[in-house]
Write an enzyme that holds these catalytic residues in place. Structure first.
Site, PDB file in Angstrom:
ATOM      1  N   LYS A  24       0.834  -1.205   0.000  1.00 57.47           N
ATOM      2  CA  LYS A  24       0.000   0.000   0.000  1.00 57.47           C
ATOM      3  C   LYS A  24       0.879   1.270   0.000  1.00 57.47           C
ATOM      4  O   LYS A  24       2.100   1.171  -0.030  1.00 57.47           O
ATOM      5  CB  LYS A  24      -0.966  -0.044   1.177  1.00 57.47           C
ATOM      6  CG  LYS A  24      -1.568  -1.435   1.434  1.00 57.47           C
ATOM      7  CD  LYS A  24      -2.423  -1.996   0.274  1.00 57.47           C
ATOM      8  CE  LYS A  24      -2.707  -3.463   0.498  1.00 57.47           C
ATOM      9  NZ  LYS A  24      -4.061  -3.881   0.313  1.00 57.47           N
TER      10      LYS A  24
HETATM   11  C1  LIG Z   1      -4.815  -4.997   1.029  1.00 58.50           C
HETATM   12  C2  LIG Z   1      -6.294  -4.874   1.111  1.00 58.50           C
HETATM   13  C3  LIG Z   1      -7.001  -5.173   2.277  1.00 58.50           C
HETATM   14  C4  LIG Z   1      -6.379  -5.866   3.457  1.00 58.50           C
HETATM   15  O1  LIG Z   1      -5.306  -5.262   4.008  1.00 58.50           O
HETATM   16  P1  LIG Z   1      -4.191  -6.133   4.832  1.00 58.50           P
HETATM   17  O2  LIG Z   1      -3.428  -5.084   5.537  1.00 58.50           O
HETATM   18  O3  LIG Z   1      -3.405  -6.875   3.812  1.00 58.50           O
HETATM   19  O4  LIG Z   1      -4.919  -7.028   5.753  1.00 58.50           O
HETATM   20  C5  LIG Z   1      -8.350  -4.899   2.321  1.00 58.50           C
HETATM   21  N1  LIG Z   1      -8.999  -4.392   1.259  1.00 58.50           N
HETATM   22  C6  LIG Z   1      -8.356  -4.132   0.102  1.00 58.50           C
HETATM   23  C7  LIG Z   1      -9.133  -3.550  -1.028  1.00 58.50           C
HETATM   24  C8  LIG Z   1      -6.989  -4.384  -0.016  1.00 58.50           C
HETATM   25  O5  LIG Z   1      -6.378  -4.137  -1.174  1.00 58.50           O
END
Ligand SMILES: *Cc1c(COP(=O)(O)O)cnc(C)c1O
Length: 428
Positions: free
Chosen positions: A214
């Site tokens: 992210k």
């Molecule tokens: C990455 C992601 C998540 C989950 O996040 P994590 O930190 O990996 O648990 C939830 N929703 C979306 C759309 C994502 O891309």
């Protein structure tokens, strides 16, 4: 020439200017970690020296309050009253769904193209996921939501996918009309905005992921935001085995909610420190990646018949990728092949899965066979599979383009542009 000297000379040669091909095609990397420097180091050392890696108390000294400071600054940046740090985006989704008191018998509408965690959070609460199609923005199609609303619908998940905000001015009125809540999942768009408002700040509750893929990251991490005191108190209690402690208690004043069963999704001070340093760089990361995407958009706009991914707010998107629409999957596949041969990786939309076609979802698999989700009349009747999302499957197969990286240099961008132009013309 000695091998050592040769290797050094190769590394120093600007590939674009000499016309030499790079050994490997250019590929976007992880964003946040490329900004790690002495700021993250200082934060980590503070926590080490305090001997207090737990956010609430320590063995010798007071904790340095990294997580609490992160929450305060995160709420300010996202223009919400409250922010809660948690251990992941998935934990944030579970916390938000439970804060909203969604459970057995309730239905939640989400896009057919999103991350597994959206589905997991709903099923783990005992509620039923209902999939809606995406549109040319790769986000949920606002025009396709209403036909999925039933008396049991409690929530719409507006997932801002791959850096582009959902069309909130179309989604929010539909939800209001039917008395349904809206959750913004901003995991893939941390730092993006819609008509000047940070994503996550427009609906009832918002969640973010701070995992490696992210915008900013401590490897793992997540956050929940809201303007609603009762929702924040419920979220806080859920993430800390039913408890409400300082400084959240202080922030809320008199507690309004009776304790109820929860999880432990508390963030530790090391992660809090790194995330605090990263948050203070968020606008820089976003500015860098947006600027790079802008260069690429501008350089490709004149290609004959070029049609980009739709965005309801070009100013607000991150510019995670620059995606073209092709007439067929075959044309799109050819575009990807040629661009790779020319030295730049282009890809279909990514970072999510077409959930209705995942075998474990089609089979309605849960940890326990008596789990409530699929043991209600609606849960037994609902069908998942490719036939419920043909438009989503079609769109994802016909869009592709280069992914962006905030640290791409001018040379990188020039090579990406040249390769993409060549491939687009070859595929047309
Ligand atoms: C990455 C992601 C998540 C989950 O996040 P994590 O930190 O990996 O648990 C939830 N929703 C979306 C759309 C994502 O891309």
């Amino acid at each position: 020439m000695q091998r050592r000297t040769f290797v050094t000379a190769m590394a120093a040669a600007p590939a674009a200017k000499t016309g030499q091909r790079r050994p490997k095609p250019i590929r976007a990397g992880f964003w946040g970690t490329q900004y790690y420097d002495e700021k993250e180091r200082e934060q980590l050392l503070d926590v080490l020296e305090s001997q207090s890696p737990f956010r609430w108390y320590g063995s010798t000294k007071q904790p340095p309050a990294k997580v609490s400071t992160f929450e305060r600054e995160f709420a300010r940046r996202m223009q919400t009253k409250y922010a809660l740090a948690v251990t992941s985006g998935t934990a944030a989704l579970q916390t938000a769904v439970n804060a909203l008191a969604i459970g057995p018998g309730d239905e939640v509408i989400m896009p057919a193209w999103t991350w597994h965690s959206c589905y997991a959070a709903v099923v783990l609460a005992g509620a039923l996921p209902v999939f809606a199609e995406i549109d040319r923005s790769f986000n949920i199609d606002p025009g396709g939501i209403e036909r999925h609303i039933t008396p049991a619908t409690k929530l719409i998940m507006a997932v801002h996918l791959q850096g582009t905000p959902c069309d909130m001015d179309r989604i929010l009125p539909i939800a209001r009309k039917h008395g349904v809540k809206v959750l913004e999942d901003c995991a893939q768009s941390v730092g993006a905005s819609y008509k000047g408002k940070p994503v996550g700040s427009m609906a009832d509750i918002g969640i973010y992921s701070l995992q490696l893929n992210k915008t900013i990251t401590a490897g793992e991490g997540g956050a929940v935001v809201t303007n609603d005191a009762a929702l924040f108190e419920r979220a806080t209690r859920f993430h800390d085995i039913g408890m409400l402690r300082e400084p959240h208690q202080q922030l809320l004043g008199t507690p309004q909610v009776n304790p109820f069963v929860g999880c432990n999704f508390r963030l530790n001070e090391f992660s809090g420190g790194v995330l605090l340093a990263q948050l203070r760089k968020l606008d820089r990361v976003v500015g860098d990646v947006r600027a790079n995407a802008k260069v690429v958009y501008e350089a490709l706009r004149d290609l004959p018949g070029a049609r980009f991914r739709f965005t309801p707010d070009p100013e607000g998107e991150l510019g995670t990728g620059v995606f073209f629409e092709f007439k067929s999957k075959e044309q799109c596949d050819r575009f990807k092949e040629v661009s790779k041969a020319e030295g730049a990786i282009t890809a279909n939309p990514g970072g999510s899965a077409i959930l209705p076609i995942q075998p474990y979802i089609m089979q309605k698999a849960t940890a326990h066979p008596n789990w409530p989700t699929f043991n209600t009349p609606r849960g037994r009747a609902i069908q998942y599979g490719p036939e419920i999302c043909p438009k989503t499957i079609d769109i994802l197969s016909r869009f592709a383009g280069p992914l962006m990286d905030p640290k791409f240099t001018r040379d990188d961008l020039e090579e990406i542009i040249a390769a993409t132009r060549k491939a687009y013309v070859a595929a047309a």
